[in-house]
Design an enzyme around this catalytic site. Structure first.
Site, short mmCIF file in Angstrom:
data_model
loop_
_atom_site.label_atom_id
_atom_site.label_comp_id
_atom_site.label_asym_id
_atom_site.label_seq_id
_atom_site.Cartn_x
_atom_site.Cartn_y
_atom_site.Cartn_z
N HIS A 1 37.54 -17.13 -36.01
CA HIS A 1 36.14 -16.86 -35.72
C HIS A 1 35.34 -17.05 -37.00
O HIS A 1 35.73 -16.55 -38.06
CB HIS A 1 36.01 -15.42 -35.20
CG HIS A 1 34.59 -14.95 -35.12
ND1 HIS A 1 33.60 -15.68 -34.50
CD2 HIS A 1 33.99 -13.83 -35.61
CE1 HIS A 1 32.46 -15.03 -34.60
NE2 HIS A 1 32.66 -13.91 -35.28
N CYS B 1 32.54 -11.43 -30.21
CA CYS B 1 33.10 -12.56 -30.95
C CYS B 1 34.58 -12.79 -30.64
O CYS B 1 35.14 -13.81 -31.05
CB CYS B 1 32.89 -12.36 -32.44
SG CYS B 1 31.15 -12.18 -32.86
N ASN C 1 27.29 -17.96 -37.57
CA ASN C 1 28.15 -17.25 -36.62
C ASN C 1 27.55 -17.38 -35.21
O ASN C 1 26.54 -16.76 -34.91
CB ASN C 1 28.22 -15.78 -37.05
CG ASN C 1 29.06 -14.92 -36.12
OD1 ASN C 1 29.42 -15.33 -35.02
ND2 ASN C 1 29.36 -13.71 -36.55
O1 UT7 Z 1 30.95 -11.79 -35.83
C1 UT7 Z 1 31.15 -10.42 -35.86
C2 UT7 Z 1 31.88 -10.03 -37.06
N1 UT7 Z 1 30.98 -9.89 -38.16
C3 UT7 Z 1 31.45 -9.93 -39.39
O2 UT7 Z 1 32.60 -10.18 -39.61
C4 UT7 Z 1 30.47 -9.64 -40.53
C5 UT7 Z 1 31.22 -8.88 -41.61
N2 UT7 Z 1 30.36 -8.52 -42.73
C6 UT7 Z 1 29.92 -9.44 -43.62
O3 UT7 Z 1 30.16 -10.62 -43.46
C7 UT7 Z 1 29.19 -8.95 -44.83
O4 UT7 Z 1 29.30 -7.55 -44.91
C8 UT7 Z 1 27.68 -9.34 -44.85
C9 UT7 Z 1 27.54 -10.84 -45.06
C10 UT7 Z 1 27.01 -8.95 -43.55
C11 UT7 Z 1 26.96 -8.64 -45.99
O5 UT7 Z 1 27.57 -8.95 -47.22
P1 UT7 Z 1 27.96 -7.80 -48.25
O6 UT7 Z 1 28.53 -8.46 -49.43
O7 UT7 Z 1 28.81 -6.79 -47.52
O8 UT7 Z 1 26.54 -7.21 -48.62
P2 UT7 Z 1 26.05 -5.71 -48.50
O9 UT7 Z 1 25.75 -5.34 -47.09
O10 UT7 Z 1 26.95 -4.83 -49.30
O11 UT7 Z 1 24.67 -5.80 -49.29
C12 UT7 Z 1 24.64 -6.04 -50.70
C13 UT7 Z 1 23.20 -6.18 -51.13
C14 UT7 Z 1 22.32 -5.05 -50.63
O12 UT7 Z 1 21.37 -4.75 -51.65
P3 UT7 Z 1 21.53 -3.44 -52.56
O13 UT7 Z 1 21.48 -2.30 -51.61
O14 UT7 Z 1 22.86 -3.59 -53.23
O15 UT7 Z 1 20.36 -3.53 -53.46
C15 UT7 Z 1 21.60 -5.62 -49.45
O16 UT7 Z 1 20.35 -5.03 -49.21
O17 UT7 Z 1 22.65 -7.37 -50.58
C16 UT7 Z 1 21.43 -7.07 -49.90
N3 UT7 Z 1 21.27 -8.00 -48.79
C17 UT7 Z 1 20.64 -9.17 -48.92
N4 UT7 Z 1 20.03 -9.77 -49.98
C18 UT7 Z 1 19.49 -10.99 -49.76
C19 UT7 Z 1 21.72 -7.86 -47.53
N5 UT7 Z 1 21.39 -8.94 -46.81
C20 UT7 Z 1 20.72 -9.77 -47.66
C21 UT7 Z 1 20.12 -11.04 -47.50
N6 UT7 Z 1 19.53 -11.61 -48.57
N7 UT7 Z 1 20.12 -11.71 -46.33
#
Ligand code: UT7
Length: 330
Positions: free
Chosen positions: A252, A109, A282
């Site tokens: 980005h 990215c 993205n």
């Molecule tokens: O381009 C390269 C650079 N990439 C980035 O900059 C990405 C950086 N990271 C992010 O943008 C975020 O970390 C994400 C959008 C990927 C994830 O968001 P988050 O707020 O960090 O969520 P998380 O991984 O802490 O997950 C929270 C909860 C989890 O459930 P539990 O374990 O708390 O029950 C996940 O299983 O959300 C759940 N979850 C989802 N629920 C519904 C994860 N993905 C999804 C989904 N739909 N698609």
């Protein structure tokens, strides 16, 4: 180096959050509130990286008013090439840019920003006068469509910026920093699988092939909200520019919450933060030029505007640049 033209191309099919929730356990409210993403484009079998990038380049050439023969360099930033040996020469052939040299650069990215900075070095050295810098990716081919943690994030697209040598007062790359930290590589990978094939006797070799994208989202998020403001602050200070002198933040497009956090750090008001996450998600190396092209075409970005830009992602890699848009000359 002046930034004089741009163009982009997107696959026809748009996949909404609601549509995705028919395949994986997710929903529109979660995706929008956690990422800002509403839909993403997904390339069909006939929409190759080459065809999308060549279309983007054709638009950028028309915008700049250049012939393909006038190009000296085509630099393609991508992590999802049609050919691991290089896809840029295929784009060169589509364009008929027979006087250019064309090659690929991989920095996920951060790729477009790194490619733009790389091109500026050739231009400063005098070996290149006109170039197309492309950011293009088709990560739909490399996500696990059953992994809700990643498949909701990515989309496909291609965009190109036409740049050329110029007088100092038209310079479009006012300052930059590039960084990488391979010790954190495991946070975000699209890596080779470990598949052996027996060759002769005890001799075996790896079979080529890649596992789907793997990401530790929280770690990458923390990395982004720490490193992006830091690198941009360095760039602005080196350029003697205050954040309130910026016309736009051109970051980005990974997550709206990251855009908001960076904007808050620099006290840039929301209306000066460019975002098209809602439509495209993205698109990896394509996000920055895709966003620039949209904002140039709809008149938000005007000649002379200053844009603070940052790319960040796998590597881990990141960088910042202070850009000035010139637009077509004459
Ligand atoms: O381009 C390269 C650079 N990439 C980035 O900059 C990405 C950086 N990271 C992010 O943008 C975020 O970390 C994400 C959008 C990927 C994830 O968001 P988050 O707020 O960090 O969520 P998380 O991984 O802490 O997950 C929270 C909860 C989890 O459930 P539990 O374990 O708390 O029950 C996940 O299983 O959300 C759940 N979850 C989802 N629920 C519904 C994860 N993905 C999804 C989904 N739909 N698609």
């Amino acid at each position: 180096m002046a930034l004089v033209g741009c163009g982009s191309a997107l696959p026809a099919a748009s996949v909404s959050n609601a549509a995705l929730s028919e395949r994986v356990d997710t929903n529109d409210a979660w995706i929008r509130s956690r990422t800002g993403i509403g839909a993403r484009r997904v390339a069909g079998p006939d929409e190759t990286l080459t065809s999308l990038a060549a279309e983007a380049c054709t638009h950028a050439l028309a915008h700049a008013g250049w012939s393909p023969e006038s190009l000296d360099l085509i630099l393609l930033a991508t992590s999802s090439p049609d050919d691991l040996f290089g896809t840029a020469p295929r784009i060169q052939a589509c364009l008929g840019a027979r006087n250019a040299v064309a090659f690929d650069l991989t920095a996920a990215c951060s790729g477009f920003l790194f490619a733009l900075i790389t091109t500026a070095q050739y231009i400063a050295g005098g070996s290149v006068r006109r170039a197309l810098v492309i950011g293009a990716d088709q990560l739909s081919r490399w996500v696990d469509w059953d992994d809700r943690r990643t498949c909701v994030l990515f989309g496909d697209g291609a965009a190109a910026v036409a740049v050329e040598a110029c007088d100092a007062d038209a310079n479009g790359l006012l300052g930059f920093r590039m960084r990488s930290d391979g010790s954190r590589n495991g946070c975000l990978t699209l890596a080779q699988t470990d598949q052996r094939q027996a060759l002769l006797g005890n001799l075996s070799a790896q079979r080529g092939g890649f596992a789907p994208i793997h990401m530790n989202g929280q770690e990458v998020y923390k990395f982004a909200v720490r490193e992006v403001p830091a690198v941009l602050a360095e760039v602005l200070e080196a350029c003697g520019t205050e954040a309130n002198q910026l016309d736009w933040l051109l970051l980005h497009q990974a997550n709206q919450r990251i855009l908001d956090a960076v904007a808050e750090r620099f006290k840039v008001p929301p209306e000066r933060v460019l975002s098209n996450l809602a439509s495209y998600g993205n698109t990896s190396a394509a996000t920055i030029p895709l966003m620039l092209d949209e904002a140039v075409r709809d008149g938000r970005v005007k000649p002379g505007h200053r844009l603070a830009s940052s790319g960040f992602g796998a590597g881990l890699s990141w960088g910042g640049a202070l850009l000035r848009w010139s637009g077509p000359q004459g």
